[in-house]
Design a protein around this motif. Structure first.
Motif, PDB file in Angstrom:
ATOM      1  N   LEU A 109       0.872  -1.277  -0.049  1.00 39.77           N
ATOM      2  CA  LEU A 109      -0.160  -0.127  -0.004  1.00 39.77           C
ATOM      3  C   LEU A 109       0.768   1.294  -0.061  1.00 39.77           C
ATOM      4  CD1 LEU A 109      -2.644  -1.211   2.563  1.00 39.77           C
ATOM      5  CD2 LEU A 109      -2.866  -1.064   0.058  1.00 39.77           C
ATOM      6  N   LEU A 110       2.136   0.853   0.515  1.00 37.70           N
ATOM      7  CA  LEU A 110       3.253   2.087   0.410  1.00 37.70           C
ATOM      8  C   LEU A 110       4.504   1.896  -0.306  1.00 37.70           C
ATOM      9  CD1 LEU A 110       2.912   3.823   3.934  1.00 37.70           C
ATOM     10  CD2 LEU A 110       2.383   4.735   1.835  1.00 37.70           C
ATOM     11  N   VAL A 111       5.009   2.513  -0.696  1.00 40.86           N
ATOM     12  CA  VAL A 111       6.557   2.188  -1.194  1.00 40.86           C
ATOM     13  C   VAL A 111       7.480   3.418  -0.655  1.00 40.86           C
ATOM     14  CG1 VAL A 111       6.268   3.339  -3.418  1.00 40.86           C
ATOM     15  CG2 VAL A 111       8.052   1.638  -3.111  1.00 40.86           C
ATOM     16  N   ARG A 112       8.613   2.990  -0.366  1.00 40.80           N
ATOM     17  CA  ARG A 112       9.566   4.026   0.177  1.00 40.80           C
ATOM     18  C   ARG A 112      10.265   4.437  -1.036  1.00 40.80           C
ATOM     19  NH1 ARG A 112      14.252   3.458   4.870  1.00 40.80           N
ATOM     20  NH2 ARG A 112      14.986   5.608   4.804  1.00 40.80           N
ATOM     21  N   CYS A 113      10.590   6.023  -1.052  1.00 42.78           N
ATOM     22  CA  CYS A 113      10.956   6.555  -2.068  1.00 42.78           C
ATOM     23  C   CYS A 113      12.394   7.179  -1.641  1.00 42.78           C
ATOM     24  CB  CYS A 113      10.045   7.864  -2.932  1.00 42.78           C
ATOM     25  SG  CYS A 113       8.597   6.531  -3.149  1.00 42.78           S
ATOM     26  N   ASP A 114      13.111   7.895  -2.357  1.00 40.50           N
ATOM     27  CA  ASP A 114      14.058   8.748  -2.224  1.00 40.50           C
ATOM     28  C   ASP A 114      14.462   9.586  -3.186  1.00 40.50           C
ATOM     29  OD1 ASP A 114      16.471   9.660  -0.723  1.00 40.50           O
ATOM     30  OD2 ASP A 114      17.785   8.305  -1.726  1.00 40.50           O
ATOM     31  N   ARG A 115      14.835  10.928  -3.064  1.00 46.37           N
ATOM     32  CA  ARG A 115      15.118  12.048  -3.847  1.00 46.37           C
ATOM     33  C   ARG A 115      16.056  11.679  -4.948  1.00 46.37           C
ATOM     34  NH1 ARG A 115      15.511  16.478  -1.382  1.00 46.37           N
ATOM     35  NH2 ARG A 115      15.001  15.844   0.766  1.00 46.37           N
ATOM     36  N   VAL A 116      15.866  12.150  -6.331  1.00 47.74           N
ATOM     37  CA  VAL A 116      16.598  11.776  -7.041  1.00 47.74           C
ATOM     38  C   VAL A 116      17.989  12.894  -7.039  1.00 47.74           C
ATOM     39  CG1 VAL A 116      16.883  11.847  -9.667  1.00 47.74           C
ATOM     40  CG2 VAL A 116      14.939  11.134  -8.891  1.00 47.74           C
ATOM     41  N   THR A 117      17.952  13.957  -6.997  1.00 51.11           N
ATOM     42  CA  THR A 117      18.777  15.219  -6.685  1.00 51.11           C
ATOM     43  C   THR A 117      19.139  14.776  -5.176  1.00 51.11           C
ATOM     44  OG1 THR A 117      17.877  16.426  -8.712  1.00 51.11           O
ATOM     45  CG2 THR A 117      19.587  17.382  -7.232  1.00 51.11           C
ATOM     46  N   LYS A 118      20.677  14.458  -5.027  1.00 50.64           N
ATOM     47  CA  LYS A 118      21.050  14.623  -3.741  1.00 50.64           C
ATOM     48  C   LYS A 118      21.928  15.471  -3.502  1.00 50.64           C
ATOM     49  CE  LYS A 118      19.921   9.567  -3.377  1.00 50.64           C
ATOM     50  NZ  LYS A 118      19.371   9.451  -4.770  1.00 50.64           N
ATOM     51  N   THR A 119      22.324  16.309  -4.394  1.00 48.28           N
ATOM     52  CA  THR A 119      23.559  17.396  -4.465  1.00 48.28           C
ATOM     53  C   THR A 119      22.772  18.799  -4.234  1.00 48.28           C
ATOM     54  OG1 THR A 119      23.672  17.411  -6.784  1.00 48.28           O
ATOM     55  CG2 THR A 119      25.057  15.814  -5.559  1.00 48.28           C
ATOM     56  N   LEU A 127      18.859  20.622   0.842  1.00 45.16           N
ATOM     57  CA  LEU A 127      18.079  20.199  -0.266  1.00 45.16           C
ATOM     58  C   LEU A 127      16.479  20.704  -0.186  1.00 45.16           C
ATOM     59  CD1 LEU A 127      19.625  16.679  -0.095  1.00 45.16           C
ATOM     60  CD2 LEU A 127      20.007  18.378  -1.658  1.00 45.16           C
ATOM     61  N   SER A 128      16.002  20.333  -1.096  1.00 49.07           N
ATOM     62  CA  SER A 128      14.499  20.733  -1.087  1.00 49.07           C
ATOM     63  C   SER A 128      13.666  19.800  -0.191  1.00 49.07           C
ATOM     64  CB  SER A 128      13.923  20.475  -2.649  1.00 49.07           C
ATOM     65  OG  SER A 128      12.660  20.776  -2.688  1.00 49.07           O
ATOM     66  N   THR A 129      12.773  20.692   0.712  1.00 48.92           N
ATOM     67  CA  THR A 129      11.865  19.822   1.274  1.00 48.92           C
ATOM     68  C   THR A 129      10.939  19.197   0.752  1.00 48.92           C
ATOM     69  OG1 THR A 129      12.070  21.925   2.972  1.00 48.92           O
ATOM     70  CG2 THR A 129      10.411  20.118   3.431  1.00 48.92           C
ATOM     71  N   TRP A 130      10.419  19.375  -0.463  1.00 50.27           N
ATOM     72  CA  TRP A 130       9.678  18.373  -1.082  1.00 50.27           C
ATOM     73  C   TRP A 130      10.091  18.409  -2.543  1.00 50.27           C
ATOM     74  CZ3 TRP A 130       5.835  16.227   1.453  1.00 50.27           C
ATOM     75  CH2 TRP A 130       4.971  16.792   2.794  1.00 50.27           C
ATOM     76  N   PRO A 131      11.007  17.421  -2.902  1.00 55.78           N
ATOM     77  CA  PRO A 131      11.338  17.270  -4.036  1.00 55.78           C
ATOM     78  C   PRO A 131      10.507  16.957  -5.216  1.00 55.78           C
ATOM     79  CG  PRO A 131      11.994  14.999  -2.857  1.00 55.78           C
ATOM     80  CD  PRO A 131      11.362  16.318  -1.792  1.00 55.78           C
ATOM     81  N   ALA A 132      10.662  17.199  -6.369  1.00 51.80           N
ATOM     82  CA  ALA A 132       9.731  16.939  -7.472  1.00 51.80           C
ATOM     83  C   ALA A 132      10.016  15.665  -8.230  1.00 51.80           C
ATOM     84  CB  ALA A 132       9.696  18.381  -8.572  1.00 51.80           C
ATOM     85  N   HIS A 133      11.071  15.240  -8.004  1.00 58.85           N
ATOM     86  CA  HIS A 133      11.313  13.838  -8.744  1.00 58.85           C
ATOM     87  C   HIS A 133      11.801  12.955  -7.868  1.00 58.85           C
ATOM     88  CE1 HIS A 133      11.197  15.799 -12.834  1.00 58.85           C
ATOM     89  NE2 HIS A 133      11.503  16.795 -12.257  1.00 58.85           N
ATOM     90  N   LEU A 134      11.316  11.739  -7.690  1.00 57.52           N
ATOM     91  CA  LEU A 134      11.556  10.780  -6.842  1.00 57.52           C
ATOM     92  C   LEU A 134      11.922   9.342  -7.455  1.00 57.52           C
ATOM     93  CD1 LEU A 134       8.642  11.193  -4.239  1.00 57.52           C
ATOM     94  CD2 LEU A 134      10.968  12.082  -3.973  1.00 57.52           C
ATOM     95  N   GLU A 135      12.426   8.586  -6.628  1.00 57.90           N
ATOM     96  CA  GLU A 135      12.944   7.277  -7.190  1.00 57.90           C
ATOM     97  C   GLU A 135      12.799   6.431  -6.140  1.00 57.90           C
ATOM     98  OE1 GLU A 135      16.963   7.306  -8.396  1.00 57.90           O
ATOM     99  OE2 GLU A 135      17.884   7.492  -6.396  1.00 57.90           O
ATOM    100  N   ILE A 136      12.372   4.886  -6.376  1.00 59.60           N
ATOM    101  CA  ILE A 136      12.141   3.878  -5.244  1.00 59.60           C
ATOM    102  C   ILE A 136      13.765   3.595  -4.589  1.00 59.60           C
ATOM    103  CG2 ILE A 136      11.756   1.420  -5.079  1.00 59.60           C
ATOM    104  CD1 ILE A 136       9.820   1.542  -7.396  1.00 59.60           C
ATOM    105  N   PHE A 137      13.480   3.397  -3.213  1.00 53.43           N
ATOM    106  CA  PHE A 137      14.474   3.376  -2.412  1.00 53.43           C
ATOM    107  C   PHE A 137      15.031   1.669  -2.365  1.00 53.43           C
ATOM    108  CE2 PHE A 137      16.572   2.729   1.758  1.00 53.43           C
ATOM    109  CZ  PHE A 137      17.480   3.767   1.678  1.00 53.43           C
TER     110      PHE A 137
END
Length: 356
Positions: A109-119, A127-137
């Motif tokens: 029902l959920l999936v953990r994500c991580d920010r794409v831009t880490k620099t 870093l941005s509080t709410w990133p606009a692009h994510l990827e699966i952790f």
């Protein structure tokens, strides 16, 4: 008699055996039913939490799809402020927040994500509080509240008003297409309402730009009043929030502020120099008013009357009169001069010196 007693014993054994098998079957059926109830409770819990406005969430792009996600620390604070939501889980209501989140992750029902831009980008402190692009952790799909993001994987149920709105849009489109056949009063109401709303929106955007430019040039602060007025995803309360959040970026350099000040002054001077005069403004206003009057005064009766006039037979006398009217002024004067000369020759006045 003995046979009858033995038959009755066999019947009792059979009935007891069938009863025991039915009890076993009912017990075996009860376990998957309980499991199904558990699954339904967690699904219901996830839907209720997602629909609640207390859990702050945003939309982002993850693997070419738009997903709604939230932060781990916001989920923890939400469960602390709303402990009644655990009652939805019934038997599992005593679980901790971390365990509930892990169960939701295990049920997909959920999936953990991580920010794409880490620099950090240039000019940013964090870093941005709410990133606009994510990827699966990829490392571990477990709950954490330290810079962890979690996206909902199930489709959100649309409320009733959205369903009704989806049926309302075709009706609105048809009503817009039928605008020319509206009564004159309805046309005026629609015209002035739309013009007023458009003027209000443009005025609001202009005031926002002026306030931002003035605060940025004079104080070096980035202040956008009504910061969410152009947001794609925002609640009604967030949409009309007046004062923005604290500016976390570095202040601009004085050279850039001075440069844009000069650019603004030059732009204002050019606009004032090339502004239209009173005659041009009156001409533009008259032209626009004529266009609006043509739209408002058009009706199917006028269209049908014009069509009937075009289909009427043409009279020869009217055609001759129209051709004489369409002739130029030089041709008319030449025809009058020829007619006068013909009358003078008929009267015998051929020499211009002998004319009285």
């Amino acid at each position: 008699m003995k046979k009858s007693v033995g038959a009755e014993k066999k019947r009792v054994k059979r009935s007891s055996g069938s009863a025991s098998t039915s009890v076993r079957d009912s017990g075996s059926d009860a376990q998957p039913r309980k499991q199904a109830v558990k699954k339904d409770t967690f699904q219901l819990f996830a839907e209720k939490v997602r629909d609640h406005k207390g859990l702050e969430s945003r939309w982002a792009v993850m693997e070419q799809a738009r997903v709604e996600y939230f932060r781990g620390k916001d989920f923890v604070s939400f469960m602390k402020n709303n402990p009644d939501f655990k009652e939805i889980l019934e038997e599992d209501k005593d679980l901790d927040t971390d365990d509930i989140a892990n169960v939701l992750l295990g049920k997909n029902l959920l999936v953990r994500c991580d920010r794409v831009t880490k620099t950090l980008r240039p000019g940013k402190k964090k870093l941005s509080t709410w990133p606009a692009h994510l990827e699966i952790f990829r490392d571990d799909q477990s709950f954490s509240e330290n810079d962890a993001f979690f996206a909902w994987t199930f489709e959100k149920r649309h409320p009733l008003w959205q369903t009704l709105l989806s049926f309302f849009w075709p009706v609105l489109t048809l009503a817009i297409c039928l605008f020319p056949v509206y009564p004159h009063r309805c046309k005026l109401i629609v015209l002035y309402s739309c013009a007023g709303i458009l003027l209000m929106i443009l005025s609001l955007l202009f005031v926002r730009a002026v306030v931002f430019g003035a605060m940025w040039i004079l104080l070096g602060k980035r202040v956008w009043v009504f910061p969410n007025i152009l947001a794609e995803e925002a609640t009604l309360k967030e949409l009309f929030r007046f004062w923005p959040k604290k500016d976390e970026e570095e202040p601009p350099k004085w050279t850039s502020r001075l440069f844009y000040t000069v650019v603004a002054i030059v732009a204002v001077m050019l606009l004032r120099h090339h502004a239209p005069d009173e005659a041009a403004r009156a001409r533009y206003q008259r032209r626009m008013s004529n266009i609006i009057d043509d739209v408002l005064e058009w009706s199917p009766k006028l269209a049908l009357s014009g069509l009937m006039e075009n289909q009427q037979p043409v009279n020869i006398t009217d055609a001759a009169n129209n051709s004489s009217d369409a002739a130029g002024p030089d041709q008319t004067e030449d025809a009058d001069l020829d007619e006068t000369q013909g009358e003078e020759e008929a009267d015998g006045w051929t020499d211009p010196d002998l004319k009285p």
